[in-house]
Write a protein that holds these residues in place. Structure first.
Motif, PDB file in Angstrom:
ATOM      1  N   THR A 164       0.816  -1.213   0.000  1.00 46.79           N
ATOM      2  CA  THR A 164       0.000   0.000   0.000  1.00 46.79           C
ATOM      3  C   THR A 164       0.852   1.267   0.000  1.00 46.79           C
ATOM      4  OG1 THR A 164      -0.225   0.105   2.420  1.00 46.79           O
ATOM      5  CG2 THR A 164      -1.883  -1.174   1.206  1.00 46.79           C
ATOM      6  N   GLU A 165       2.178   1.108  -0.001  1.00 47.86           N
ATOM      7  CA  GLU A 165       3.043   2.282  -0.130  1.00 47.86           C
ATOM      8  C   GLU A 165       2.830   2.877  -1.514  1.00 47.86           C
ATOM      9  OE1 GLU A 165       7.171   1.615   0.774  1.00 47.86           O
ATOM     10  OE2 GLU A 165       6.653   0.323   2.472  1.00 47.86           O
ATOM     11  N   ILE A 166       2.686   4.170  -1.575  1.00 46.13           N
ATOM     12  CA  ILE A 166       2.471   4.851  -2.853  1.00 46.13           C
ATOM     13  C   ILE A 166       3.793   5.460  -3.278  1.00 46.13           C
ATOM     14  CG2 ILE A 166       1.214   6.670  -4.062  1.00 46.13           C
ATOM     15  CD1 ILE A 166      -1.052   6.233  -1.977  1.00 46.13           C
ATOM     16  N   ARG A 167       4.379   4.864  -4.314  1.00 47.94           N
ATOM     17  CA  ARG A 167       5.693   5.304  -4.794  1.00 47.94           C
ATOM     18  C   ARG A 167       5.575   5.851  -6.203  1.00 47.94           C
ATOM     19  NH1 ARG A 167       9.055  -0.150  -3.075  1.00 47.94           N
ATOM     20  NH2 ARG A 167       8.681   0.037  -0.834  1.00 47.94           N
ATOM     21  N   THR A 168       6.232   6.962  -6.439  1.00 50.86           N
ATOM     22  CA  THR A 168       6.292   7.490  -7.797  1.00 50.86           C
ATOM     23  C   THR A 168       7.257   6.618  -8.598  1.00 50.86           C
ATOM     24  OG1 THR A 168       8.163   8.958  -7.353  1.00 50.86           O
ATOM     25  CG2 THR A 168       5.932   9.850  -6.944  1.00 50.86           C
ATOM     26  N   PRO A 169       7.191   6.675  -9.922  1.00 51.98           N
ATOM     27  CA  PRO A 169       8.153   5.902 -10.714  1.00 51.98           C
ATOM     28  C   PRO A 169       9.601   6.246 -10.361  1.00 51.98           C
ATOM     29  CG  PRO A 169       6.372   6.651 -12.115  1.00 51.98           C
ATOM     30  CD  PRO A 169       6.169   7.299 -10.778  1.00 51.98           C
ATOM     31  N   ASP A 170       9.866   7.516 -10.109  1.00 49.10           N
ATOM     32  CA  ASP A 170      11.222   7.915  -9.740  1.00 49.10           C
ATOM     33  C   ASP A 170      11.620   7.322  -8.384  1.00 49.10           C
ATOM     34  OD1 ASP A 170      13.647   9.445 -10.240  1.00 49.10           O
ATOM     35  OD2 ASP A 170      12.977  10.695  -8.547  1.00 49.10           O
ATOM     36  N   GLN A 171      10.701   7.303  -7.424  1.00 47.00           N
ATOM     37  CA  GLN A 171      10.996   6.694  -6.127  1.00 47.00           C
ATOM     38  C   GLN A 171      11.253   5.201  -6.277  1.00 47.00           C
ATOM     39  OE1 GLN A 171       7.434   7.902  -4.057  1.00 47.00           O
ATOM     40  NE2 GLN A 171       8.536   9.472  -2.888  1.00 47.00           N
ATOM     41  N   ARG A 172      10.431   4.521  -7.094  1.00 43.61           N
ATOM     42  CA  ARG A 172      10.642   3.086  -7.331  1.00 43.61           C
ATOM     43  C   ARG A 172      12.025   2.830  -7.907  1.00 43.61           C
ATOM     44  NH1 ARG A 172       5.997   3.041 -10.241  1.00 43.61           N
ATOM     45  NH2 ARG A 172       4.261   2.931  -8.833  1.00 43.61           N
ATOM     46  N   ARG A 173      12.402   3.632  -8.899  1.00 41.81           N
ATOM     47  CA  ARG A 173      13.698   3.466  -9.548  1.00 41.81           C
ATOM     48  C   ARG A 173      14.826   3.692  -8.560  1.00 41.81           C
ATOM     49  NH1 ARG A 173      17.202   6.872 -10.886  1.00 41.81           N
ATOM     50  NH2 ARG A 173      15.835   8.676 -10.698  1.00 41.81           N
ATOM     51  N   ARG A 174      14.745   4.764  -7.806  1.00 39.03           N
ATOM     52  CA  ARG A 174      15.815   5.109  -6.864  1.00 39.03           C
ATOM     53  C   ARG A 174      15.925   4.078  -5.739  1.00 39.03           C
ATOM     54  NH1 ARG A 174      20.470   6.326  -6.120  1.00 39.03           N
ATOM     55  NH2 ARG A 174      20.982   7.678  -4.391  1.00 39.03           N
ATOM     56  N   LEU A 175      14.802   3.605  -5.220  1.00 41.14           N
ATOM     57  CA  LEU A 175      14.835   2.566  -4.188  1.00 41.14           C
ATOM     58  C   LEU A 175      15.455   1.279  -4.729  1.00 41.14           C
ATOM     59  CD1 LEU A 175      11.368   3.086  -2.472  1.00 41.14           C
ATOM     60  CD2 LEU A 175      13.615   3.363  -1.402  1.00 41.14           C
ATOM     61  N   ARG A 176      15.086   0.920  -5.954  1.00 39.07           N
ATOM     62  CA  ARG A 176      15.663  -0.270  -6.570  1.00 39.07           C
ATOM     63  C   ARG A 176      17.176  -0.123  -6.709  1.00 39.07           C
ATOM     64  NH1 ARG A 176      11.971  -1.016 -10.040  1.00 39.07           N
ATOM     65  NH2 ARG A 176      12.720   0.491 -11.544  1.00 39.07           N
ATOM     66  N   GLU A 177      17.630   1.059  -7.140  1.00 38.09           N
ATOM     67  CA  GLU A 177      19.069   1.310  -7.281  1.00 38.09           C
ATOM     68  C   GLU A 177      19.788   1.176  -5.941  1.00 38.09           C
ATOM     69  OE1 GLU A 177      19.318   5.236  -8.912  1.00 38.09           O
ATOM     70  OE2 GLU A 177      18.776   4.574 -10.950  1.00 38.09           O
ATOM     71  N   LEU A 178      19.220   1.771  -4.906  1.00 37.44           N
ATOM     72  CA  LEU A 178      19.849   1.716  -3.582  1.00 37.44           C
ATOM     73  C   LEU A 178      19.869   0.286  -3.037  1.00 37.44           C
ATOM     74  CD1 LEU A 178      18.315   4.968  -2.075  1.00 37.44           C
ATOM     75  CD2 LEU A 178      20.742   4.570  -2.563  1.00 37.44           C
ATOM     76  N   GLU A 179      18.794  -0.466  -3.255  1.00 40.89           N
ATOM     77  CA  GLU A 179      18.767  -1.853  -2.794  1.00 40.89           C
ATOM     78  C   GLU A 179      19.737  -2.724  -3.573  1.00 40.89           C
ATOM     79  OE1 GLU A 179      14.620  -2.941  -2.887  1.00 40.89           O
ATOM     80  OE2 GLU A 179      14.319  -2.206  -0.842  1.00 40.89           O
ATOM     81  N   GLN A 180      19.866  -2.481  -4.877  1.00 42.34           N
ATOM     82  CA  GLN A 180      20.829  -3.239  -5.688  1.00 42.34           C
ATOM     83  C   GLN A 180      22.258  -2.911  -5.282  1.00 42.34           C
ATOM     84  OE1 GLN A 180      19.593  -2.246  -9.674  1.00 42.34           O
ATOM     85  NE2 GLN A 180      18.074  -3.887  -9.744  1.00 42.34           N
ATOM     86  N   ALA A 181      22.533  -1.644  -5.003  1.00 39.72           N
ATOM     87  CA  ALA A 181      23.874  -1.258  -4.555  1.00 39.72           C
ATOM     88  C   ALA A 181      24.188  -1.935  -3.223  1.00 39.72           C
ATOM     89  CB  ALA A 181      23.965   0.256  -4.418  1.00 39.72           C
ATOM     90  N   TRP A 182      23.201  -2.008  -2.320  1.00 43.54           N
ATOM     91  CA  TRP A 182      23.408  -2.677  -1.039  1.00 43.54           C
ATOM     92  C   TRP A 182      23.627  -4.176  -1.270  1.00 43.54           C
ATOM     93  CZ3 TRP A 182      25.061  -3.497   3.459  1.00 43.54           C
ATOM     94  CH2 TRP A 182      24.576  -4.522   4.244  1.00 43.54           C
ATOM     95  N   ALA A 183      22.859  -4.797  -2.146  1.00 41.56           N
ATOM     96  CA  ALA A 183      23.004  -6.237  -2.414  1.00 41.56           C
ATOM     97  C   ALA A 183      24.386  -6.543  -2.996  1.00 41.56           C
ATOM     98  CB  ALA A 183      21.898  -6.708  -3.359  1.00 41.56           C
ATOM     99  N   ALA A 184      24.921  -5.641  -3.792  1.00 39.69           N
ATOM    100  CA  ALA A 184      26.236  -5.859  -4.410  1.00 39.69           C
ATOM    101  C   ALA A 184      27.366  -5.814  -3.375  1.00 39.69           C
ATOM    102  CB  ALA A 184      26.478  -4.824  -5.492  1.00 39.69           C
ATOM    103  N   ARG A 185      27.196  -5.041  -2.320  1.00 37.62           N
ATOM    104  CA  ARG A 185      28.278  -4.939  -1.331  1.00 37.62           C
ATOM    105  C   ARG A 185      27.955  -5.664  -0.022  1.00 37.62           C
ATOM    106  NH1 ARG A 185      25.971   0.395  -0.737  1.00 37.62           N
ATOM    107  NH2 ARG A 185      25.569   0.771   1.463  1.00 37.62           N
ATOM    108  N   ARG A 186      26.791  -6.331   0.020  1.00 36.62           N
ATOM    109  CA  ARG A 186      26.368  -7.061   1.211  1.00 36.62           C
ATOM    110  C   ARG A 186      27.444  -8.078   1.604  1.00 36.62           C
ATOM    111  NH1 ARG A 186      21.021  -9.533   0.100  1.00 36.62           N
ATOM    112  NH2 ARG A 186      20.190  -7.529   0.707  1.00 36.62           N
ATOM    113  N   PRO A 187      27.759  -8.139   2.899  1.00 35.65           N
ATOM    114  CA  PRO A 187      28.804  -9.090   3.346  1.00 35.65           C
ATOM    115  C   PRO A 187      28.370 -10.531   3.206  1.00 35.65           C
ATOM    116  CG  PRO A 187      28.009  -7.709   5.187  1.00 35.65           C
ATOM    117  CD  PRO A 187      27.251  -7.333   3.971  1.00 35.65           C
TER     118      PRO A 187
END
Length: 126
Positions: free
Chosen positions: A103-126
Motif C-alpha cells: 500500500t506504499e504509494i511510490r512514484t516511478p522515480d521513487q521506485r527506480r531510486r529505491l531499486r538502485e539503492l537496494e541493488q547497490a546494497w546487495a552488491a556490497r552485502r557481506p
C-alpha cells in the motif's frame, strides 16, 4: 547514520504525522463543534464520524511518507537489511512481501531510486 537512529526519526516523522491526522483532526473537529455551541454528545458523534474519515486519510499519509523516508534512510545507513528489521520492529514499516507493504504509494522515480539503492546494497552485502 545508524539504523536505529534512522528508524527513530522515521517513527517521529511518519508515525507522528499519522497520529496527528488520525487523532488530531477529530479532536479539532470536536473542539470546533463545541465552540459552535453544539452539546457535547452531538460533538462526540461528529468527532467519531471525523475519526472514521480520518482513518483512511491517516493510512494515505503513511502510504505517501514511508517511501520518502525509505529513500532518505537507505541513502544514509550502511546496512539496509538491519534498517528494515528495526523499522518492522518499531512498527514503522511492514515486513517485505506483506500485503500492507504494497500500500506504499511510490512514484516511478521513487521506485527506480529505491531499486538502485537496494541493488547497490546487495552488491556490497557481506
Amino acid at each position: 547514520m545508524t539504523p536505529d537512529k534512522a528508524v527513530s526519526r522515521g517513527v517521529l516523522v511518519v508515525n507522528g504525522s499519522v497520529m496527528l491526522v488520525m487523532f488530531g483532526l477529530p479532536s479539532l473537529v470536536y473542539a470546533a463543534v463545541l465552540l459552535l455551541g453544539v452539546d457535547s454528545s452531538s460533538a462526540a458523534t461528529v468527532a467519531v464520524l471525523a475519526f472514521m474519515v480520518c482513518w483512511p486519510l491517516a493510512w494515505l499519509t503513511w502510504s505517501l511518507l514511508v517511501p520518502r523516508w525509505r529513500l532518505w534512510a537507505y541513502s544514509r545507513v550502511e546496512d539496509i537489511d538491519e534498517l528494515k528489521a528495526y523499522g518492522v520492529a518499531a512498527g514503522l514499516i511492514w515486513r517485505e512481501g506483506h500485503l500492507f507493504e504494497r500500500t506504499e504509494i511510490r512514484t516511478p522515480d521513487q521506485r527506480r531510486r529505491l531499486r538502485e539503492l537496494e541493488q547497490a546494497w546487495a552488491a556490497r552485502r557481506p
